[in-house]
Design a protein around this motif. Structure first.
Motif, PDB file in Angstrom:
ATOM      1  N   MET A   1      71.796 129.099 127.011  1.00 41.17           N
ATOM      2  CA  MET A   1      72.008 130.074 128.087  1.00 41.17           C
ATOM      3  C   MET A   1      71.352 131.412 127.773  1.00 41.17           C
ATOM      4  O   MET A   1      71.436 132.341 128.564  1.00 41.17           O
ATOM      5  N   GLN A   2      70.711 131.484 126.632  1.00 39.72           N
ATOM      6  CA  GLN A   2      70.091 132.729 126.195  1.00 39.72           C
ATOM      7  C   GLN A   2      68.773 133.025 126.910  1.00 39.72           C
ATOM      8  O   GLN A   2      68.082 132.113 127.357  1.00 39.72           O
ATOM      9  N   ASN A   3      68.445 134.290 126.971  1.00 39.47           N
ATOM     10  CA  ASN A   3      67.084 134.714 127.242  1.00 39.47           C
ATOM     11  C   ASN A   3      66.321 134.488 125.941  1.00 39.47           C
ATOM     12  O   ASN A   3      66.567 135.155 124.944  1.00 39.47           O
ATOM     13  N   GLN A   4      65.392 133.541 125.952  1.00 36.90           N
ATOM     14  CA  GLN A   4      64.940 132.974 124.688  1.00 36.90           C
ATOM     15  C   GLN A   4      63.551 133.393 124.217  1.00 36.90           C
ATOM     16  O   GLN A   4      62.613 133.405 124.991  1.00 36.90           O
ATOM     17  N   THR A   5      63.454 133.685 122.937  1.00 42.45           N
ATOM     18  CA  THR A   5      62.156 133.721 122.273  1.00 42.45           C
ATOM     19  C   THR A   5      61.961 132.349 121.635  1.00 42.45           C
ATOM     20  O   THR A   5      61.015 131.632 121.936  1.00 42.45           O
ATOM     21  N   TYR A   6      62.905 131.952 120.793  1.00 43.34           N
ATOM     22  CA  TYR A   6      62.941 130.576 120.282  1.00 43.34           C
ATOM     23  C   TYR A   6      63.400 129.647 121.413  1.00 43.34           C
ATOM     24  O   TYR A   6      64.202 130.054 122.249  1.00 43.34           O
ATOM     25  N   SER A   7      62.907 128.424 121.406  1.00 43.20           N
ATOM     26  CA  SER A   7      63.380 127.497 122.443  1.00 43.20           C
ATOM     27  C   SER A   7      63.753 126.133 121.863  1.00 43.20           C
ATOM     28  O   SER A   7      64.858 125.978 121.328  1.00 43.20           O
ATOM     29  N   LEU A   8      62.837 125.148 121.911  1.00 43.74           N
ATOM     30  CA  LEU A   8      63.210 123.766 121.574  1.00 43.74           C
ATOM     31  C   LEU A   8      63.922 123.636 120.227  1.00 43.74           C
ATOM     32  O   LEU A   8      64.941 122.950 120.107  1.00 43.74           O
ATOM     33  N   ASN A   9      63.368 124.304 119.205  1.00 40.13           N
ATOM     34  CA  ASN A   9      63.986 124.152 117.876  1.00 40.13           C
ATOM     35  C   ASN A   9      65.349 124.837 117.810  1.00 40.13           C
ATOM     36  O   ASN A   9      66.234 124.400 117.076  1.00 40.13           O
ATOM     37  N   MET A  10      65.528 125.905 118.593  1.00 38.31           N
ATOM     38  CA  MET A  10      66.850 126.541 118.647  1.00 38.31           C
ATOM     39  C   MET A  10      67.851 125.647 119.374  1.00 38.31           C
ATOM     40  O   MET A  10      69.013 125.553 118.971  1.00 38.31           O
ATOM     41  N   PHE A  11      67.396 124.968 120.432  1.00 43.53           N
ATOM     42  CA  PHE A  11      68.308 124.074 121.153  1.00 43.53           C
ATOM     43  C   PHE A  11      68.827 122.975 120.206  1.00 43.53           C
ATOM     44  O   PHE A  11      69.990 122.600 120.264  1.00 43.53           O
ATOM     45  N   ASP A  12      67.937 122.462 119.365  1.00 43.49           N
ATOM     46  CA  ASP A  12      68.346 121.436 118.399  1.00 43.49           C
ATOM     47  C   ASP A  12      69.459 121.953 117.487  1.00 43.49           C
ATOM     48  O   ASP A  12      70.398 121.231 117.163  1.00 43.49           O
ATOM     49  N   ILE A  13      69.329 123.187 117.082  1.00 45.99           N
ATOM     50  CA  ILE A  13      70.324 123.748 116.150  1.00 45.99           C
ATOM     51  C   ILE A  13      71.640 124.023 116.878  1.00 45.99           C
ATOM     52  O   ILE A  13      72.716 123.741 116.360  1.00 45.99           O
ATOM     53  N   GLN A  14      71.550 124.533 118.100  1.00 50.52           N
ATOM     54  CA  GLN A  14      72.775 124.711 118.893  1.00 50.52           C
ATOM     55  C   GLN A  14      73.453 123.361 119.126  1.00 50.52           C
ATOM     56  O   GLN A  14      74.675 123.232 118.996  1.00 50.52           O
ATOM     57  N   ALA A  15      72.651 122.362 119.450  1.00 50.36           N
ATOM     58  CA  ALA A  15      73.197 121.019 119.724  1.00 50.36           C
ATOM     59  C   ALA A  15      73.846 120.434 118.470  1.00 50.36           C
ATOM     60  O   ALA A  15      74.871 119.746 118.547  1.00 50.36           O
ATOM     61  N   ALA A  16      73.252 120.717 117.311  1.00 52.22           N
ATOM     62  CA  ALA A  16      73.831 120.219 116.056  1.00 52.22           C
ATOM     63  C   ALA A  16      75.208 120.830 115.834  1.00 52.22           C
ATOM     64  O   ALA A  16      76.158 120.129 115.449  1.00 52.22           O
ATOM     65  N   LEU A  17      75.339 122.112 116.124  1.00 52.04           N
ATOM     66  CA  LEU A  17      76.640 122.755 115.917  1.00 52.04           C
ATOM     67  C   LEU A  17      77.672 122.209 116.912  1.00 52.04           C
ATOM     68  O   LEU A  17      78.820 121.945 116.534  1.00 52.04           O
ATOM     69  N   VAL A  18      77.262 122.016 118.155  1.00 48.37           N
ATOM     70  CA  VAL A  18      78.183 121.462 119.152  1.00 48.37           C
ATOM     71  C   VAL A  18      78.674 120.090 118.695  1.00 48.37           C
ATOM     72  O   VAL A  18      79.866 119.793 118.720  1.00 48.37           O
ATOM     73  N   ARG A  19      77.743 119.273 118.255  1.00 48.27           N
ATOM     74  CA  ARG A  19      78.121 117.943 117.744  1.00 48.27           C
ATOM     75  C   ARG A  19      79.093 118.069 116.566  1.00 48.27           C
ATOM     76  O   ARG A  19      80.155 117.450 116.552  1.00 48.27           O
ATOM     77  N   ASP A  20      78.728 118.899 115.612  1.00 48.27           N
ATOM     78  CA  ASP A  20      79.548 119.011 114.394  1.00 48.27           C
ATOM     79  C   ASP A  20      80.965 119.485 114.719  1.00 48.27           C
ATOM     80  O   ASP A  20      81.936 119.006 114.144  1.00 48.27           O
ATOM     81  N   VAL A  21      81.063 120.408 115.667  1.00 49.28           N
ATOM     82  CA  VAL A  21      82.381 120.943 116.022  1.00 49.28           C
ATOM     83  C   VAL A  21      83.164 119.937 116.863  1.00 49.28           C
ATOM     84  O   VAL A  21      84.320 119.646 116.568  1.00 49.28           O
ATOM     85  N   PHE A  22      82.519 119.371 117.883  1.00 49.35           N
ATOM     86  CA  PHE A  22      83.233 118.466 118.783  1.00 49.35           C
ATOM     87  C   PHE A  22      83.651 117.174 118.069  1.00 49.35           C
ATOM     88  O   PHE A  22      84.660 116.565 118.425  1.00 49.35           O
ATOM     89  N   LEU A  23      82.874 116.755 117.074  1.00 45.48           N
ATOM     90  CA  LEU A  23      83.234 115.524 116.366  1.00 45.48           C
ATOM     91  C   LEU A  23      84.056 115.819 115.112  1.00 45.48           C
ATOM     92  O   LEU A  23      84.403 114.902 114.354  1.00 45.48           O
ATOM     93  N   GLY A  24      84.340 117.084 114.871  1.00 42.31           N
ATOM     94  CA  GLY A  24      85.225 117.430 113.762  1.00 42.31           C
ATOM     95  C   GLY A  24      84.561 117.441 112.397  1.00 42.31           C
ATOM     96  O   GLY A  24      85.232 117.429 111.374  1.00 42.31           O
ATOM     97  N   TYR A  25      83.241 117.466 112.353  1.00 39.27           N
ATOM     98  CA  TYR A  25      82.552 117.506 111.064  1.00 39.27           C
ATOM     99  C   TYR A  25      82.678 118.883 110.404  1.00 39.27           C
ATOM    100  O   TYR A  25      82.670 118.994 109.189  1.00 39.27           O
ATOM    101  N   VAL A  26      82.698 119.902 111.225  1.00 40.68           N
ATOM    102  CA  VAL A  26      82.900 121.263 110.697  1.00 40.68           C
ATOM    103  C   VAL A  26      83.951 121.945 111.574  1.00 40.68           C
ATOM    104  O   VAL A  26      84.219 121.530 112.702  1.00 40.68           O
ATOM    105  N   LYS A  27      84.514 122.985 111.006  1.00 38.76           N
ATOM    106  CA  LYS A  27      85.478 123.787 111.733  1.00 38.76           C
ATOM    107  C   LYS A  27      84.777 125.089 112.068  1.00 38.76           C
ATOM    108  O   LYS A  27      84.104 125.681 111.204  1.00 38.76           O
ATOM    109  N   LEU A  28      84.876 125.496 113.310  1.00 35.42           N
ATOM    110  CA  LEU A  28      84.264 126.782 113.690  1.00 35.42           C
ATOM    111  C   LEU A  28      85.017 127.902 112.989  1.00 35.42           C
ATOM    112  O   LEU A  28      86.252 127.881 112.935  1.00 35.42           O
ATOM    113  N   PRO A  29      84.314 128.893 112.465  1.00 35.35           N
ATOM    114  CA  PRO A  29      85.031 130.071 111.986  1.00 35.35           C
ATOM    115  C   PRO A  29      85.823 130.655 113.164  1.00 35.35           C
ATOM    116  O   PRO A  29      85.337 130.666 114.293  1.00 35.35           O
TER     117      PRO A  29
END
Lengths: 464, 464
Positions: free
Chosen positions: B320-348
């Protein structure tokens, strides 16, 4: 007349139908208390008769409502749509010709609305987001949004809802092979704003009805190089100028070349204009209240007398027809809605859904046997329909007009078009009101008339 | 990793963000059962990278999603957006230059998605009409509509919803005095499809950001007569060709003449292109879940880590950002969503809304002091943002890349543009992955390159 408790009534849309409805209720205001609110998405009234150069999305994030374009002149004689209580001559202080331009029509419609003092009932820049019906309380729940502050939603209740949102806003867009890769401009007639954009261009128009004929002839008038009109079912077969031709259905686009069903093709197409009509769009209505209406139906299913939502007759849809008659028919529909909602008359079969469905089916059966290009046949149907609506109304107040004269006027209009499509707008008609005056002609032929302003137009009408 | 019960997860949108998210979950499929459905309104995947000549409304009655146009070439070096796990060279079997055309980008993005076998998770031509959350059951209720049969609504429940609908679809349209009566064409950049429509025309562009600069220079490339760019806050100040000039804000239009804030005017404007940006549009989200985001915010309010809806962290908004980074940033955001939603990591701070709001406020405070034209400043901010997101992810699986090299690449890119806006796309960059190869140049200069097809482009790249 029966003494009815105060009614809360919502009208959705302040275009020609909504204005007719407001005026109809205004006339009843003296007799009983009504709470009347008309919701209008746009900043101004007049619906599709407003013109804006903008296309696509408006400043509030809504789809631009109007499909109006520059240099649109009425495509039917004004005599056949004139308001019974508000003649053109009264509004302009002089007689006008039979085919005036948009600005004249807009001024006329708004002139009557202004005289009727109904502006105060309208909440502008307000979108209706959801309409639901509570079968226990018999109340409509209406969710509205202030478009100038998108976060503000308001929930209101009403005894009646009248949908008057029109059906010339959401484009119907068929798919054609290769069109999405066409290396030129593709637009729907909804986004068409003027033929001056197409001077010297080779235009492909898809469609065979009013938009196609009018945009086609306007492109000719303003100097398009060639106009190819591709029809689905049958050609309009007018006596076109040399650079307009009709061809069968488009099969596919390949680069700038269009291929048609009869094996022919046209090269060097610069621009494709989809004159493929509009969809009814009532997505803001809860499913049990939602009118689905595809194509050009005159009497849609579920609309008793073409107006009342059956089985929930507290809900009305105005002007949902594919219309030959327009403004004067809206007045008559609005009169019936008022008479029924305020209890002045009882709808035939208001307690018998089966009989209502039979009535709808009978009209639909009659419609189905009319050939799609039989304009006289549709006019007969709609004339009879209006006669039926009039007969249901309170006879003391319904704005009647001479239906036989109107029908004869439409017949002459169809004939004029068939005789010479280039000059039909130069013809004049007699009023359907006594003393049946003949309209003065416009002194500039339509094909040469490049001034569609009120001032320019009025100065071109001979005063007697 | 924790053993979590089966999760039902909805992704809205199959554009770049939705595809990144699907791929991220796909990688976790081996370990646990997930029920994954991605809803896509369009007939195809790839979101804004799809091109269609159509404008306005699509064949299903939906607003055309993409604002893509012919002859769009990336406006930033491909090295700075390359997927960590899927290099361009792997996809094309050869090195490509730093600024490829749209068709190359689309082929690349879809190539990775195809290789990941995620097509089966997507329900195409399916619009999400409403998303609500039941605080008791902790379930999202999602109402979807089959666009090929408008009457069919379906109600589904999910444990998580990920919004990946993009924010380059709904035009932001400011109002200007007189523009609605402009006697020529007015369009928003959303409806712009190619500069070949504007050969020999005098174009007025409103806007001072990426759309304005790119459409402006494309009009130059294809032979517009003159291009006047009207900015709100400050000029872009590139070294423009002689027939492009920047002027202050448009005050009003009068006929074909544009009047600007500094008292100057330009006559004979043929066409106005509103490059005035887009609005976030999440009207299908129930009010308590709806992201409102105006302007070009990088960290919108209510989005913890720019992603998670605070207070209901089961809901995520991607990209949802006004982006300089794009595709590679989406991958990293998606990784965090996965990790949090599947319980692999706990959000601070996942249990402390106040702390989350402090975190959001800190990012916003940092953003607010960056001048709107300080591209390096925004890049620094976004680089640090990505570093923060990476630090929250499971370190074994997060698709890390060399942020300092990426940042340096963006700095060079900004510099190239400032040095010569006409030639910046002819420059080459080194990869941010080992062995840090330099991209081969395109042998045709961008201003002369009229072939934006995959074949044409690849044949113009020198193979070593």
């Amino acid at each position: 007349m029966a003494n009815i408790t105060k009614k809360r009534i919502a009208i959705i849309g302040a275009g020609p139908c909504g204005l007719s409805q407001l005026i109809a209720f205004k006339q009843a205001e003296k007799e009983q208390r009504i709470e009347l609110i008309c919701f209008e998405r746009q900043a101004e009234w007049g619906g599709l008769w407003q013109y804006t150069a903008l296309t696509g999305i408006d400043p509030c994030g809504e789809l631009i409502h109007s499909s109006m374009y520059r240099h649109l002149w009425t495509n039917g004689p004004k005599e056949m749509l004139e308001y019974v209580d508000y003649p053109f001559e009264k509004h302009f202080g002089r007689a006008v010709s039979s085919y005036p331009p948009r600005a004249i029509m807009y001024d006329y419609i708004i002139g009557r609305a202004t005289a009727a003092d109904i502006h105060k009932f309208i909440r502008f820049r307000t979108a209706v987001r959801f309409v639901n019906f509570d079968v226990n309380t018999k109340q409509f729940h209406v969710t509205i949004q202030d478009l100038l502050n998108e976060k503000i939603l308001e929930h209101l209740t009403f005894d009646h809802v009248i949908v008057a949102t029109g059906h010339y806003t959401l484009p119907n867009v068929p798919n054609f092979e290769g069109i999405s890769k066409f290396p030129g401009r593709v637009l729907h007639s909804h986004d068409y704003r003027g033929a001056d954009e197409f001077v010297d261009k080779n235009i492909l128009i898809i469609g065979g009805s009013y938009s196609a004929e009018d945009i086609g002839i306007q492109c000719y008038k303003f100097g398009a190089r060639s106009i190819t009109i591709s029809y689905r079912s049958f050609p309009m077969n007018f006596k076109w100028p040399d650079n307009i031709k009709e061809v069968p259905m488009l099969i596919r686009m390949e680069g700038h070349t269009a291929y048609f069903k009869d094996g022919t093709s046209v090269d060097n197409i610069d621009c494709i204009i989809l004159c493929t009509g509009y969809r009814h769009n009532h997505s803001y209505m809860a499913e049990p209240l939602r009118l689905y209406c595809s194509g050009n139906l005159f009497i849609p299913s579920n609309l008793y007398k073409g107006i009342f939502w059956s089985p929930e007759l507290r809900l009305a849809y105005l002007g949902m027809q594919n219309q030959t008659y327009s403004l004067n028919m809206f007045d008559i529909q609005a009169a019936l809605v008022r008479d029924v909602f305020l209890g002045y008359v009882k709808l035939p079969d208001d307690d018998d859904e089966k009989k209502r469905e039979e009535d709808i089916s009978q009209w639909q059966a009659r419609e189905q046997v009319i050939a799609a290009n039989d304009h006289e046949g549709f006019t007969d149907l709609q004339t009879d329909y209006i006669r039926d609506i009039v007969s249901c109304c309170d006879q003391n107040t319904v704005p009647k007009f001479d239906l036989e004269r109107a029908k004869a006027g439409f017949y002459k209009f169809f004939n004029d078009k068939r005789e010479d499509f280039i000059t039909f707008r130069d013809q004049t008609f007699t009023s359907i009101f006594p003393p049946y005056n003949e309209a003065p002609p416009c002194q500039i032929k339509w094909t040469k008339n490049m001034d569609d302003s009120i001032e320019g137009y009025l100065s071109s009408i001979k005063t007697t």
